[in-house]
Design a protein around this motif. Structure first.
Motif, PDB file in Angstrom:
ATOM      1  N   LEU A 182       0.797  -1.641   0.049  1.00  0.00           N
ATOM      2  CA  LEU A 182       0.374   0.039  -0.230  1.00  0.00           C
ATOM      3  C   LEU A 182       0.997   1.208  -0.282  1.00  0.00           C
ATOM      4  O   LEU A 182       1.517   0.927   0.109  1.00  0.00           O
ATOM      5  CB  LEU A 182      -0.974  -0.240   0.737  1.00  0.00           C
ATOM      6  CG  LEU A 182      -1.882  -1.384   1.408  1.00  0.00           C
ATOM      7  CD1 LEU A 182      -2.879  -1.041   2.862  1.00  0.00           C
ATOM      8  CD2 LEU A 182      -2.944  -0.751   0.066  1.00  0.00           C
ATOM      9  N   ILE A 192      -1.016   7.187   2.388  1.00  0.00           N
ATOM     10  CA  ILE A 192      -2.687   6.621   2.594  1.00  0.00           C
ATOM     11  C   ILE A 192      -2.578   6.422   4.255  1.00  0.00           C
ATOM     12  O   ILE A 192      -1.554   5.910   4.932  1.00  0.00           O
ATOM     13  CB  ILE A 192      -2.625   5.260   2.463  1.00  0.00           C
ATOM     14  CG1 ILE A 192      -3.146   5.218   0.491  1.00  0.00           C
ATOM     15  CG2 ILE A 192      -4.348   4.670   3.172  1.00  0.00           C
ATOM     16  CD1 ILE A 192      -3.696   3.457   0.447  1.00  0.00           C
ATOM     17  N   SER A 248      -4.637   5.366   6.941  1.00  0.00           N
ATOM     18  CA  SER A 248      -5.236   4.531   7.398  1.00  0.00           C
ATOM     19  C   SER A 248      -6.839   5.027   8.050  1.00  0.00           C
ATOM     20  O   SER A 248      -7.113   4.529   8.831  1.00  0.00           O
ATOM     21  CB  SER A 248      -4.956   3.357   7.976  1.00  0.00           C
ATOM     22  OG  SER A 248      -3.832   2.890   7.502  1.00  0.00           O
ATOM     23  N   TYR A 298      -9.533   3.919  -3.461  1.00  0.00           N
ATOM     24  CA  TYR A 298     -10.182   3.031  -2.195  1.00  0.00           C
ATOM     25  C   TYR A 298     -11.619   4.270  -1.447  1.00  0.00           C
ATOM     26  O   TYR A 298     -11.246   4.207  -0.628  1.00  0.00           O
ATOM     27  CB  TYR A 298      -8.857   3.059  -1.098  1.00  0.00           C
ATOM     28  CG  TYR A 298      -7.495   2.337  -1.164  1.00  0.00           C
ATOM     29  CD1 TYR A 298      -8.064   1.146  -1.812  1.00  0.00           C
ATOM     30  CD2 TYR A 298      -6.325   3.283  -1.324  1.00  0.00           C
ATOM     31  CE1 TYR A 298      -7.043   0.388  -1.878  1.00  0.00           C
ATOM     32  CE2 TYR A 298      -5.551   2.822  -1.516  1.00  0.00           C
ATOM     33  CZ  TYR A 298      -5.982   0.725  -2.448  1.00  0.00           C
ATOM     34  OH  TYR A 298      -4.836   0.252  -2.481  1.00  0.00           O
ATOM     35  N   PRO A 336      -6.835  -0.299   3.026  1.00  0.00           N
ATOM     36  CA  PRO A 336      -6.053   0.551   3.944  1.00  0.00           C
ATOM     37  C   PRO A 336      -7.646  -0.708   5.095  1.00  0.00           C
ATOM     38  O   PRO A 336      -6.495  -0.170   6.322  1.00  0.00           O
ATOM     39  CB  PRO A 336      -5.441   1.436   3.670  1.00  0.00           C
ATOM     40  CG  PRO A 336      -6.891   1.832   2.777  1.00  0.00           C
ATOM     41  CD  PRO A 336      -7.000   0.735   1.996  1.00  0.00           C
TER      42      PRO A 336
END
Length: 91
Positions: free
Chosen positions: A24, A28, A30, A51, A78
């Motif tokens: 990933l 990102i 999360s 996403y 994620p």
């Protein structure tokens, strides 16, 4: 007791090593909220590209169709991944 500590330290470093190899993007953060329900492979591919990001918040993935495919799929997120239909799913 020292053996237990040594095993715990070894386990910690092993987990960190494998988790750092995750594919990933580093950008990102999360932050996940709400769900994105996909009902086809096209919608799944669209989700996998961003996403379902909106204002820096990503969405959990809900797969709501039968994944009957002869090709290998690489599904990643994620956030949480939920399969609503597992009929005929082969791993």
């Amino acid at each position: 007791m020292n053996v237990v500590r040594l095993l715990l330290v070894t386990l910690f470093f092993t987990i960190n090593t494998y988790s750092s190899e995750c594919g990933l993007a580093d950008s990102i953060a999360s932050v996940c909220s709400k769900n994105k329900r996909v009902k086809s492979l096209a919608e799944l591919n669209t989700y996998l590209s961003r996403y379902a990001e909106k204002d820096g918040v990503y969405r959990n993935l809900v797969i709501d169709f039968d994944l009957n495919s002869d090709v290998d799929l690489n599904i990643h997120s994620p956030c949480k991944i939920v399969f609503k239909r597992l009929k005929g799913l082969k791993a």
